[in-house]
Design an enzyme around this catalytic site. Structure first.
Site, mmCIF file in Angstrom:
data_model
loop_
_atom_site.group_PDB
_atom_site.id
_atom_site.type_symbol
_atom_site.label_atom_id
_atom_site.label_comp_id
_atom_site.label_asym_id
_atom_site.label_seq_id
_atom_site.Cartn_x
_atom_site.Cartn_y
_atom_site.Cartn_z
ATOM 1 N N HIS A 1 52.013 43.404 26.813
ATOM 2 C CA HIS A 1 50.505 43.889 26.579
ATOM 3 C C HIS A 1 49.720 43.661 27.852
ATOM 4 C CE1 HIS A 1 50.471 39.451 25.974
ATOM 5 N NE2 HIS A 1 49.246 39.358 26.508
ATOM 6 N N CYS B 1 40.765 35.214 32.762
ATOM 7 C CA CYS B 1 41.864 35.820 32.294
ATOM 8 C C CYS B 1 41.927 36.001 31.016
ATOM 9 C CB CYS B 1 43.295 34.886 32.889
ATOM 10 S SG CYS B 1 42.966 33.376 33.329
ATOM 11 N N LYS C 1 42.690 25.314 23.849
ATOM 12 C CA LYS C 1 43.459 26.652 23.929
ATOM 13 C C LYS C 1 44.769 26.480 23.350
ATOM 14 C CE LYS C 1 42.095 29.828 26.102
ATOM 15 N NZ LYS C 1 41.067 30.766 25.754
ATOM 16 N N GLU D 1 53.047 40.220 30.287
ATOM 17 C CA GLU D 1 51.614 40.841 30.643
ATOM 18 C C GLU D 1 51.814 41.751 31.806
ATOM 19 O OE1 GLU D 1 47.980 37.979 29.001
ATOM 20 O OE2 GLU D 1 48.607 37.945 31.186
#
Length: 283
Positions: free
Chosen positions: A95, A131, A119, A194
């Site tokens: 992604h 980010c 997180k 990513e």
């Protein structure tokens, strides 16, 4: 007349048959040449229960990331939970993301954040200023011309995570440098895979941290950041370590060398220092 009609039908049937064979061959070739990312995107599943995680972070996992192939061509959308499961990452699911680096203009120091314990991926780790991901949920964040979508997403997330007003992060002031393709596991179940756009911004910003996103922040110069890397008590996100290892310090030097007459640094002076036309593969 009947004979002519029969022959014509036979010819038509033969042509139809040949076209069908050709179409089948093309389809088979297309399927066999699909990238792992495309193949995984078609078959991805998300079946992990998030009830034991922080409710707000679990809610954010429903946001839809932009799926891409290895050349950063958009191929669809999938929720964050699916995108960040190692089960799917190991099949090639990929992604789009961004990493924003905000520098203070007066002294060129870099703003870091320490991710919150809440997180789901890479908790408690130090990383660059922000980010995150452009989302398929927002039409503007899917715009690819001049990296407009990721710039808009960066401004949105700097406000969400660090409370920086979007008026202080105008999208045309972000300097795009390049994009990297990396893969990094987090804790066995979760990870990242990513195509990550690297954005620099020089701006005086007001930080009002969202404690559900970050637990600490600080400005550092190059020497201070290197000392943090050398201190084994600190942990860092894998993408930040990769960017720092291969790119950050060199670009930072150039940023400082190109100070304006007023002694301030400007991200736009880095135009052309990197080839942003291709994905840099780091996997």
């Amino acid at each position: 007349m009947l004979k002519v009609f029969t022959v014509a039908c036979s010819v038509a049937s033969l042509v139809s048959f040949l076209l069908a064979v050709r179409h089948l061959h093309f389809a088979q070739h297309t399927m066999s040449s699909e990238s792992p990312a495309v193949h995984a995107a078609r078959a991805a599943l998300a079946s992990i229960d998030l009830t034991n995680y922080d409710p707000e972070q679990s809610r954010l996992m429903d946001e839809k990331c932009i799926l891409v192939d290895e050349q950063d061509n958009a191929i669809g959308a999938m929720d964050k939970k699916t995108c960040h499961l190692m089960e799917n990452i190991n099949k090639g699911l990929l992604h789009r993301a961004f990493s924003a680096f905000v520098f203070r203009p007066s002294d060129g120091k870099l703003l870091l954040q320490q991710r919150a314990a809440e997180k789901i991926t890479f908790p408690d780790m130090w990383t660059n200023t922000c980010c995150s991901h452009p989302l398929d949920d927002f039409e503007q964040e899917k715009i690819e011309n001049d990296q407009l979508g990721v710039r808009i997403a960066a401004s949105r997330k700097l406000e969400h995570e660090l409370g920086i007003p979007q008026s202080q992060t105008p999208i045309d002031e972000f300097q795009y440098l390049t994009k990297i393709h990396y893969l990094a596991p987090s804790n066995g179940m979760w990870g990242e895979h990513e195509v990550d756009y690297i954005l620099f911004l020089t701006a005086d910003v007001t930080v009002m941290p969202n404690k559900n996103e970050i637990q600490d922040y600080k400005y550092v110069d190059k020497a201070e950041l290197q000392a943090m890397f050398n201190d084994s008590s600190n942990s860092f996100t894998p993408w930040f370590k990769l960017i720092a290892r291969d790119f950050l310090f060199g670009w930072w030097d150039t940023l400082l060398e190109r100070k304006g007459y007023d002694g301030r640094v400007y991200a736009k002076t880095l135009t052309g220092v990197a080839d942003g036309s291709k994905v840099v593969k780091m996997v």
